[in-house]
Design an enzyme around this catalytic site. Sequence first.
Site, PDB file in Angstrom:
ATOM      1  CG  PHE A  42       0.014  -5.911   4.343  1.00 20.67           C
ATOM      2  CD1 PHE A  42      -0.452  -5.124   5.376  1.00 20.67           C
ATOM      3  CD2 PHE A  42      -0.871  -6.807   3.749  1.00 20.67           C
ATOM      4  CE1 PHE A  42      -1.764  -5.206   5.818  1.00 20.67           C
ATOM      5  CE2 PHE A  42      -2.195  -6.899   4.181  1.00 20.67           C
ATOM      6  CZ  PHE A  42      -2.639  -6.101   5.211  1.00 20.67           C
ATOM      7  CB  CYS A  76      -0.960  -0.022   1.173  1.00 23.74           C
ATOM      8  SG  CYS A  76      -1.966  -1.520   1.209  1.00 23.74           S
ATOM      9  CE  LYS A 129      -5.599   4.321   2.462  1.00 30.55           C
ATOM     10  NZ  LYS A 129      -4.771   5.531   2.732  1.00 30.55           N
ATOM     11  CG  HIS A 188      -1.922   4.530   5.326  1.00 30.31           C
ATOM     12  ND1 HIS A 188      -1.886   4.349   3.961  1.00 30.31           N
ATOM     13  CD2 HIS A 188      -2.059   3.291   5.871  1.00 30.31           C
ATOM     14  CE1 HIS A 188      -1.986   3.056   3.689  1.00 30.31           C
ATOM     15  NE2 HIS A 188      -2.099   2.390   4.826  1.00 30.31           N
ATOM     16  CD  GLU A 227      -1.490   7.889   9.342  1.00 26.84           C
ATOM     17  OE1 GLU A 227      -1.153   8.695   8.464  1.00 26.84           O
ATOM     18  OE2 GLU A 227      -2.442   7.080   9.217  1.00 26.84           O
ATOM     19  CG  HIS A 246      -6.506   0.667   1.661  1.00 24.89           C
ATOM     20  ND1 HIS A 246      -5.590   1.293   0.851  1.00 24.89           N
ATOM     21  CD2 HIS A 246      -5.774   0.031   2.620  1.00 24.89           C
ATOM     22  CE1 HIS A 246      -4.381   1.056   1.270  1.00 24.89           C
ATOM     23  NE2 HIS A 246      -4.458   0.289   2.360  1.00 24.89           N
TER      24      HIS A 246
END
Length: 415
Positions: free
Chosen positions: A401, A163, A335, A303, A314, A340
């Site tokens: 990831f 991502c 998002k 994010h 975050e 996403h």
Amino acid sequence: MKRVVITGLGAITPIGKNVADYWKNLLNGISGANKITRFDPSKFKTQFACEIKDYEPLDYFNRKEIRKLDRFSQYGLISADEAIKDAKLDFSKLDTNRIGVIFSSGIGGFDTFERELINYAHNNLNPRFNPFFITKIIANGLSGLISIKHGLRGINYCPVTACASSTQSIIQAFNYIRLGKADVIIAGGSEAPVTEASIGGFNAMKAMSTNNENFSSASRPFDTDRDGFVVGEGSGALIVESLESALKRDANIYGEIVGGGESSDAHHITGTHPEGLGAYLAMKSGIKEADITPENINYINAHATSTGLGDLSEVKAIETLFHSSLDSVQVSASKSMTGHLLGGTGAIEAISTCLSIYTDLIPPTINTSKVDEAIPKALNLSLGKSTSTPVHYALSNSFGFGGHCAALILKKYTD
């Protein structure tokens, strides 16, 4: 070091099939989530996604082209063409040996891979595969296709960092241009993960929301009741160009790229560091490269995927880095509207961050009604409605990831 600017934007997203519609719907807080239409989702724990609405490949490609292109490549070509047109690039008047493409996908041709293997399983006594099977699934195929279509012989590759992929594409475009290795680079990312295997796989990881009854508000970053991300699809493309080249062409300039921080959580294959260490390091590095301080940042495009651990890690990173200016920096989570887009998400968020700098408008975070008590009350999360405020410097975060962390720093362009 050369100065690097953004001169063109292109997007196809769940809330708009071009940049103008995407931006308008972001500002208006429109949710792109709906019931899945690509297949029967009734057997899955999650039955909704942020699909591109009313998408018809024949509106963009002929049948022969469609046979050769996975959806992720279709989306990428569409967004790249819009960005090229927006930037008014005339390749016949430019040195195409110095024009590159750095375009990402986290997964590549997921839909093609799945369909071909299902077909093989049903017909394994007489196996037949699409002759374009391999070229349709490889993640780097899209950057090659964009290059081939326009005869661009400069730098060409595909960072794959889940991502964080397309944010790293933009950061690498910035690096190559400021070092003088290219004049123009088409940068961005694309993803088409609304497939049975994708939904099933993310369900097995317990990463996605299963709020099927309230799907339009299921993506709720920072909310106490968040229960996972909502998958989306689409693509974003940016024309990243040296200021020298842009001025020579008398191009419109949306904003300037001044920093790109990259790091690793080095913690877990899917889970972010609980203290947000990688995010902190990426943001700190990007801000240092921009030669500014955290106090200079007016806006953070978070994010913020709407997962329990991810959102908090975050926020902790932001709290640590921006401790002296926490009440003056504004944060929003797009998002909540787009879902996403995995490897494509950084690109469409870089576009919205760029437009925030260009227009002094910040899109809202929607669906969040009960802010997690672990989040500092001083942090402005842009809840519910867009904001009109001066934005001189902005930061866009992407985490993938594997622990990949990327932070892009943009600045309002001034002569």
